[in-house]
Design a protein around this motif. Structure first.
Motif, short mmCIF file in Angstrom:
data_model
loop_
_atom_site.label_atom_id
_atom_site.label_comp_id
_atom_site.label_asym_id
_atom_site.label_seq_id
_atom_site.Cartn_x
_atom_site.Cartn_y
_atom_site.Cartn_z
N ARG A 85 0.84 -1.20 0.00
CA ARG A 85 0.00 0.00 0.00
C ARG A 85 0.87 1.24 0.00
O ARG A 85 1.78 1.37 0.82
N ILE A 86 0.57 2.12 -0.94
CA ILE A 86 1.34 3.36 -1.04
C ILE A 86 0.44 4.51 -0.63
O ILE A 86 -0.70 4.61 -1.09
N ARG A 87 0.95 5.31 0.24
CA ARG A 87 0.18 6.46 0.73
C ARG A 87 0.38 7.60 -0.24
O ARG A 87 1.46 8.16 -0.33
N ARG A 88 -0.70 7.91 -1.00
CA ARG A 88 -0.61 8.95 -2.02
C ARG A 88 -1.08 10.28 -1.48
O ARG A 88 -1.92 10.34 -0.59
N LEU A 89 -0.55 11.29 -2.06
CA LEU A 89 -0.94 12.65 -1.69
C LEU A 89 -2.30 12.95 -2.30
O LEU A 89 -2.47 12.90 -3.52
N ALA A 90 -3.29 13.22 -1.46
CA ALA A 90 -4.64 13.48 -1.95
C ALA A 90 -4.84 14.97 -2.20
O ALA A 90 -5.48 15.37 -3.16
N ALA A 91 -4.29 15.79 -1.34
CA ALA A 91 -4.44 17.23 -1.47
C ALA A 91 -3.45 17.92 -0.55
O ALA A 91 -2.98 17.33 0.41
N ILE A 92 -3.14 19.15 -0.89
CA ILE A 92 -2.35 19.97 0.02
C ILE A 92 -3.24 21.10 0.48
O ILE A 92 -3.77 21.85 -0.34
N LYS A 93 -3.46 21.18 1.76
CA LYS A 93 -4.30 22.27 2.29
C LYS A 93 -3.41 23.47 2.54
O LYS A 93 -2.35 23.36 3.14
N ILE A 94 -3.88 24.59 2.06
CA ILE A 94 -3.11 25.81 2.27
C ILE A 94 -3.78 26.62 3.37
O ILE A 94 -4.97 26.88 3.34
N LYS A 95 -3.01 26.95 4.35
CA LYS A 95 -3.52 27.70 5.50
C LYS A 95 -3.57 29.17 5.15
O LYS A 95 -2.61 29.74 4.66
N ARG A 96 -4.71 29.81 5.42
CA ARG A 96 -4.82 31.24 5.17
C ARG A 96 -4.48 31.98 6.45
O ARG A 96 -5.13 31.81 7.47
N VAL A 97 -3.43 32.79 6.40
CA VAL A 97 -2.98 33.52 7.57
C VAL A 97 -3.26 35.01 7.35
O VAL A 97 -2.71 35.60 6.42
N PRO A 98 -4.12 35.61 8.16
CA PRO A 98 -4.41 37.04 7.96
C PRO A 98 -3.23 37.91 8.39
O PRO A 98 -2.58 37.63 9.39
N VAL A 99 -2.98 38.91 7.60
CA VAL A 99 -1.96 39.90 7.95
C VAL A 99 -2.65 41.24 8.05
O VAL A 99 -3.31 41.68 7.10
N TRP A 100 -2.58 41.92 9.18
CA TRP A 100 -3.32 43.16 9.43
C TRP A 100 -2.41 44.36 9.37
O TRP A 100 -1.21 44.26 9.63
N ARG A 101 -3.03 45.52 9.02
CA ARG A 101 -2.32 46.78 9.12
C ARG A 101 -3.27 47.85 9.64
O ARG A 101 -4.49 47.75 9.43
N ASP A 102 -2.74 48.83 10.31
CA ASP A 102 -3.56 49.93 10.82
C ASP A 102 -3.61 51.06 9.82
O ASP A 102 -2.58 51.48 9.32
N ASP A 103 -4.84 51.56 9.55
CA ASP A 103 -5.00 52.69 8.62
C ASP A 103 -5.29 53.97 9.37
O ASP A 103 -5.91 53.95 10.41
#
Ligand SMILES: [Zn+2]
Length: 103
Positions: A85-103
Motif C-alpha cells: 500500500r502506497i500512501r498517495r498525496l490526496a491534497a495539500i491544504k493551504i492555510k490562510r494567515v491574515p496579515v493586518w495593518r492599521d489605517d
C-alpha cells in the motif's frame, strides 16, 4: 580511501529515487506505524530535498511528539511489491494567515 558505493549523507535528493523507481518507507519507532510514499508526492510537499533530511522534516501522523522517523529509500522486490500500500498525496491544504495593518 576508497569511495563508498552509496552516496554520502546529503547527496541523495528525492528526484534521484524517481529515476530508479524507488519508494520511501517511513517508520515510526514509537507507534510502529509504517507508510510508503512515492518520491514525486514528497517533492510536492518538501521540494527536491535530500532523503535523509526527511527524518527531521516529516512528523508521524500518530502524533507530532513521536520523535525522529526512520526514513529509507527502497526498491520493492517481487513479493514485497504485491499488495504494497502506497500512501498517495490526496491534497495539500493551504492555510490562510491574515496579515493586518492599521489605517
Ligand atoms: Zn508514531
Amino acid at each position: 580511501m576508497p569511495e563508498p558505493y552509496w552516496p554520502k549523507k546529503g547527496e541523495f535528493p528525492l528526484s534521484r529515487l524517481n529515476e530508479h523507481m524507488q519508494l520511501v518507507r517511513v517508520r515510526c519507532a514509537y507507534c510502529k506505524r509504517v507508510n510508503h510514499y512515492r518520491p514525486d508526492d514528497l517533492i510536492q510537499i518538501f521540494g527536491d530535498v535530500d532523503v535523509d533530511s526527511l527524518m527531521l522534516r516529516m512528523k508521524c501522523e500518530g502524533g507530532a511528539d513521536h520523535g525522529i522517523l526512520d526514513v529509507k529509500a527502497f526498491i520493492p522486490t517481487g513479493s514485497e511489491a504485491v499488495g504494497l500500500r502506497i500512501r498517495r498525496l490526496a491534497a495539500i491544504k493551504i492555510k490562510r494567515v491574515p496579515v493586518w495593518r492599521d489605517d
